[in-house]
Design an enzyme around this catalytic site. Sequence first.
Site, short mmCIF file in Angstrom:
data_model
loop_
_atom_site.label_atom_id
_atom_site.label_comp_id
_atom_site.label_asym_id
_atom_site.label_seq_id
_atom_site.Cartn_x
_atom_site.Cartn_y
_atom_site.Cartn_z
N ASP A 69 -2.68 7.99 8.10
CA ASP A 69 -3.67 7.20 8.83
C ASP A 69 -2.93 6.33 9.85
O ASP A 69 -1.77 6.60 10.17
CB ASP A 69 -4.57 6.41 7.88
CG ASP A 69 -3.80 5.40 7.03
OD1 ASP A 69 -2.64 5.08 7.35
OD2 ASP A 69 -4.38 4.91 6.03
N HIS A 83 -0.09 4.35 7.39
CA HIS A 83 0.63 4.89 6.22
C HIS A 83 1.20 6.29 6.44
O HIS A 83 0.62 7.09 7.16
CB HIS A 83 -0.31 4.91 5.01
CG HIS A 83 -0.90 3.57 4.71
ND1 HIS A 83 -2.17 3.21 5.13
CD2 HIS A 83 -0.38 2.50 4.06
CE1 HIS A 83 -2.41 1.97 4.73
NE2 HIS A 83 -1.35 1.51 4.10
N SER A 104 0.80 -1.23 0.00
CA SER A 104 0.00 0.00 0.00
C SER A 104 0.82 1.27 0.00
O SER A 104 0.31 2.34 -0.36
CB SER A 104 -0.94 0.01 1.21
OG SER A 104 -0.21 -0.16 2.41
#
Length: 351
Positions: free
Chosen positions: A316, A319, A41
Amino acid sequence: MAYEVAMKALVLSLVLGAVAGIRPSKLVRRQVPAIYVFGDSTLDVGNNNYLPGKDVPRADKPYYGIDLPGSGKPTGRFSNGYNTADFVARKKLIPSAINRGVSYASAGAGILDSTNAGKNIPLSQQVRLFELTKAEMGPRVASNLLSRSFFLLGAGSNDFFAFATAQAKRNKTATQSDVAAFYGSLLSNYSATITELYKLGARKFGIINVGPVGCVPRVRVLNATGACADGMNQLAAGFDAALKSLLAGLAPKLPGFTYSLADSFGLTQDTFANPLALGFVSSDSACCGSGRLGAQGECTPTATLCPDRDRYIFWDSVHPSQRSAMLGAKAYYDGPARYTTPINFKQLARA
């Protein structure tokens, strides 16, 4: 079958979209003809949006993308704006990304196929997708293009989260034997990935190691004091050392193979040591989330949003923020020598 169709659509879409958001420039000559991206991600530019299944992690709702120039809308990047892949591509590697690269990175993916199985495109499948891309090029174009292109890889964090979760469920501490077996699987798969990409024509590898996974807000919030989980960090550091040795061992076995190993772990630790020097006021909390450390709820349209995203290391609960990603890419490209070995990304692109 649905998964196969989704993967084919992914290739067709991202050959056109590639690492989006890069504006053409007539003033800067690109250093490589294309960039190909593999990982999780931190590098995913929206691939998971194509995958079926309600449990697939997607960054397809606000506040993701809030700081993307021109739109401020979510694109599938797990960031308030651009991510590390975007910023690496923007470091004069490919001023115009259209038709000059493909991202196969998928949120939730690990080095191991078993990590978050069924909810992402695992690293082995990402390589398979690249093989399909190569077939579309034809042998003449591929042989000329791929050896000069930049291959960016960044994976492993999800494997460590999965390993820690599995140990916690069994209410046990990993033994030396457990750790050795875990490292062995990771290194074997990573070696196979790199070797397969090499066989398919890749020669220039920019590889980002595993950062201090014990310091993300989602892990910190499990500690009453909000401190990092030192055990997880030590586990990641041990793997990073083994990865460094693996790459040094592969180099003499693969003629023409060149690489730059980026030290995400060291860079992040240095940032934690003095966040204010880089303009960060928060090093332990999520900018977008809810509850303690912003880590007890997901980043959604109803979440709490910090007023100045550039002042937070984390976007978040897992990340990095856009600014963190930018500083990371800058360090790997031509920053202090301690953050890359044996050469930096700029030198790799020109090799």
